[in-house]
Motif scaffolding. Structure first.
Motif, PDB file in Angstrom:
ATOM      1  N   GLN A 165      12.312  -4.727  -0.974  1.00  0.00           N
ATOM      2  CA  GLN A 165      12.458  -3.273  -1.079  1.00  0.00           C
ATOM      3  C   GLN A 165      13.891  -2.895  -0.723  1.00  0.00           C
ATOM      4  O   GLN A 165      14.592  -3.662  -0.054  1.00  0.00           O
ATOM      5  CB  GLN A 165      11.521  -2.553  -0.090  1.00  0.00           C
ATOM      6  N   VAL A 166      14.293  -1.706  -1.140  1.00  0.00           N
ATOM      7  CA  VAL A 166      15.554  -1.145  -0.638  1.00  0.00           C
ATOM      8  C   VAL A 166      15.163  -0.383   0.625  1.00  0.00           C
ATOM      9  O   VAL A 166      14.376   0.553   0.556  1.00  0.00           O
ATOM     10  CB  VAL A 166      16.185  -0.174  -1.666  1.00  0.00           C
ATOM     11  N   ASP A 176      10.937   0.543  -3.937  1.00  0.00           N
ATOM     12  CA  ASP A 176      10.519  -0.844  -4.140  1.00  0.00           C
ATOM     13  C   ASP A 176      11.463  -1.515  -5.123  1.00  0.00           C
ATOM     14  O   ASP A 176      11.997  -0.864  -6.026  1.00  0.00           O
ATOM     15  CB  ASP A 176       9.112  -0.876  -4.757  1.00  0.00           C
ATOM     16  N   LEU A 177      11.635  -2.807  -4.992  1.00  0.00           N
ATOM     17  CA  LEU A 177      12.358  -3.558  -6.011  1.00  0.00           C
ATOM     18  C   LEU A 177      11.403  -3.885  -7.159  1.00  0.00           C
ATOM     19  O   LEU A 177      10.188  -4.001  -6.960  1.00  0.00           O
ATOM     20  CB  LEU A 177      12.932  -4.853  -5.441  1.00  0.00           C
ATOM     21  N   ILE A 205      13.734  -8.943  -7.930  1.00  0.00           N
ATOM     22  CA  ILE A 205      13.392  -9.979  -6.948  1.00  0.00           C
ATOM     23  C   ILE A 205      13.740 -11.364  -7.521  1.00  0.00           C
ATOM     24  O   ILE A 205      14.449 -12.161  -6.903  1.00  0.00           O
ATOM     25  CB  ILE A 205      11.893  -9.899  -6.561  1.00  0.00           C
ATOM     26  N   SER A 206      13.273 -11.635  -8.743  1.00  0.00           N
ATOM     27  CA  SER A 206      13.548 -12.949  -9.341  1.00  0.00           C
ATOM     28  C   SER A 206      15.039 -13.174  -9.522  1.00  0.00           C
ATOM     29  O   SER A 206      15.531 -14.305  -9.364  1.00  0.00           O
ATOM     30  CB  SER A 206      12.857 -13.071 -10.698  1.00  0.00           C
ATOM     31  N   LEU A 242       4.475  -7.001   1.384  1.00  0.00           N
ATOM     32  CA  LEU A 242       3.073  -6.683   1.087  1.00  0.00           C
ATOM     33  C   LEU A 242       2.862  -5.183   0.839  1.00  0.00           C
ATOM     34  O   LEU A 242       1.754  -4.750   0.566  1.00  0.00           O
ATOM     35  CB  LEU A 242       2.146  -7.209   2.187  1.00  0.00           C
ATOM     36  N   LEU A 243       3.930  -4.398   0.915  1.00  0.00           N
ATOM     37  CA  LEU A 243       3.857  -3.012   0.443  1.00  0.00           C
ATOM     38  C   LEU A 243       4.440  -2.893  -0.966  1.00  0.00           C
ATOM     39  O   LEU A 243       4.565  -1.797  -1.500  1.00  0.00           O
ATOM     40  CB  LEU A 243       4.603  -2.067   1.395  1.00  0.00           C
ATOM     41  N   ASN A 244       4.824  -4.003  -1.552  1.00  0.00           N
ATOM     42  CA  ASN A 244       5.310  -4.023  -2.941  1.00  0.00           C
ATOM     43  C   ASN A 244       4.671  -5.213  -3.641  1.00  0.00           C
ATOM     44  O   ASN A 244       5.325  -6.059  -4.236  1.00  0.00           O
ATOM     45  CB  ASN A 244       6.844  -4.134  -2.965  1.00  0.00           C
ATOM     46  N   ARG A 245       3.342  -5.219  -3.517  1.00  0.00           N
ATOM     47  CA  ARG A 245       2.571  -6.397  -3.870  1.00  0.00           C
ATOM     48  C   ARG A 245       2.692  -6.792  -5.332  1.00  0.00           C
ATOM     49  O   ARG A 245       2.936  -7.950  -5.652  1.00  0.00           O
ATOM     50  CB  ARG A 245       1.109  -6.092  -3.583  1.00  0.00           C
TER      51      ARG A 245
END
Ligand code: SAH
Ligand code: SF4
Length: 363
Positions: free
Chosen positions: A123-124, A143-144, A149-150, A179-182
């Protein structure tokens, strides 16, 4: 999958699942195997520019160049620790936000110098606001995406490959609460895990959480093999409420039950992270109570002295206290390791990432 600032039609190729990439290619009138070729370029070759995808027809390359992006990260700054074992990179995102990711080289007796771990952000900023964490002090910005992420992992894979090495492990211990950007985290893991791509085995990933119970349960049910690390930091709710505010929502009893569920369905032990703060959570009594709390759970504890962050009043426990705390756990039968402090000289240690440009980089 639209990216802000690039128009609604811009698709991030790294955010797509393989099936979605296939659907895109077919919607453009190209045969399905073109998706396999693009996937290969993205995850095997680390290509960022569609024009480099030499076995694609020029029309497809042009369309990809016009309508898609590859992660959308721009490396703005790299800072290397003095010992050369830690590299922190600041990335700019398409909407002007910034994040950091860290590459760490490890060796052990079995595999000297063979482990190359990327610590990624999810996340940012972070909404949880732990008092001792630089990311938490920023609050949550956004969120990212899976592609963002990759792309952090693929960036380091490219630099390692130039030296004949590869990313071997990915830990979600950078900025944000994974886990907040599952959905995005799951997608990135599955894409990086794909057998025709980077082929990073599920066991090579570790998700660190402040204790998002539904997320831990979802890991147990859906992400077999992926490692779980829990930021424990305190053996009772009263203290943990003050250090990790999320504890008020998911108290220890619920969190430990979710960890048991994870162990039962994956057969893997949980890593408990315990940041030692001088005079706050590091006494013999805390060690004893932590051992009691964890008895019966298949786990091991990773203790780490607090890393300094701006504006944080807490101090790290002195080395003798760290050793004594670890011994206390060990004697009570809880396996424990003292985590190597990494990259603290370049603000790349746990809890020090804040996505800001550093002036006067030490050389
Ligand atoms: N949000 C997730 C993952 C990112 S933080 C989580 O909290 O687990 C990664 C680890 O660094 C966590 O265990 C976190 O508690 C720890 N940490 C945060 N600030 C720290 C600091 N100043 N010193 C040492 N560890 C810290
Ligand atoms: Fe968020 Fe983790 Fe930092 Fe807490 S320690 S504020 S959960 S990133």
């Amino acid at each position: 999958m639209a990216e802000e600032g690039r128009g609604d039609r811009v698709v991030d190729l790294l955010s797509l699942t393989r099936d979605e990439l296939e659907r895109l290619v077919r919607a453009w009138g190209a045969p399905r195997y073109r998706a396999d070729q693009i996937w290969h370029w993205l995850y095997r070759q680390g290509a960022q520019d569609p024009q480099a995808m030499a076995n694609l027809p020029a029309t497809l390359r042009q369309r990809l160049a016009a309508e898609t992006i590859v992660g959308g990260l721009e490396p703005l700054q790299q800072i290397d620790s003095e010992d050369g074992l830690t590299h922190k990179v600041l990335f700019g995102l398409a909407d002007g936000a910034a994040i950091e990711a860290v590459l760490m080289h490890y060796g052990d007796e079995d595999e000297p110098g063979e482990r190359h771990t990327v610590c990624v952000s999810s996340q940012v900023g972070c909404p949880i606001g732990c008092a001792f964490c630089a990311t938490g002090q920023q609050g949550r910005r956004r969120d990212l995406t899976p592609g963002e992420i990759s792309a952090q992992v693929l960036h380091f894979e490219r630099t390692l490959r130039a030296a004949g090495a590869h990313v071997t492990n990915v830990v979600f211990m950078g900025m944000g609460e994974p886990l907040l950007n599952r959905e995005a985290v799951w997608r990135a893991i599955r894409n990086l895990n794909d057998a025709d791509g980077l082929r990073l085995g599920a066991r090579r990933f570790t998700i660190s959480t402040a204790g998002v119970v539904p997320g831990v349960l979802a890991m147990a049910a859906e992400l077999h093999g992926v490692g779980l690390a829990v930021s424990l930091h305190a053996p009772d709710d009263a203290l943990r409420d003050t250090l990790v505010p999320l504890n008020r929502r998911y108290p220890l009893k619920e969190l430990l039950a979710a960890c048991q569920q994870y162990v039962a369905s994956t057969g893997r032990r949980v890593t408990m992270e315990y940041t030692l703060i001088d005079g706050v959570n590091d006494t013999d009594r805390h060690a004893r109570r932590t051992a009691e709390l964890l008895s019966g759970l298949m786990c091991h504890v990773n203790v780490i002295p607090l890393n300094p962050t701006a504006g944080c009043a807490y101090e790290p426990s002195p080395p003798a206290r760290v050793a004594r705390f670890a011994q206390g756990l060990q004697r009570a039968g809880v396996p424990v390791t003292i985590r190597q402090r990494r990259g603290v000289d370049v603000q790349a240690g746990c809890g020090q990432l804040c996505g800001q440009y550093v002036a006067d980089v030490p050389r």
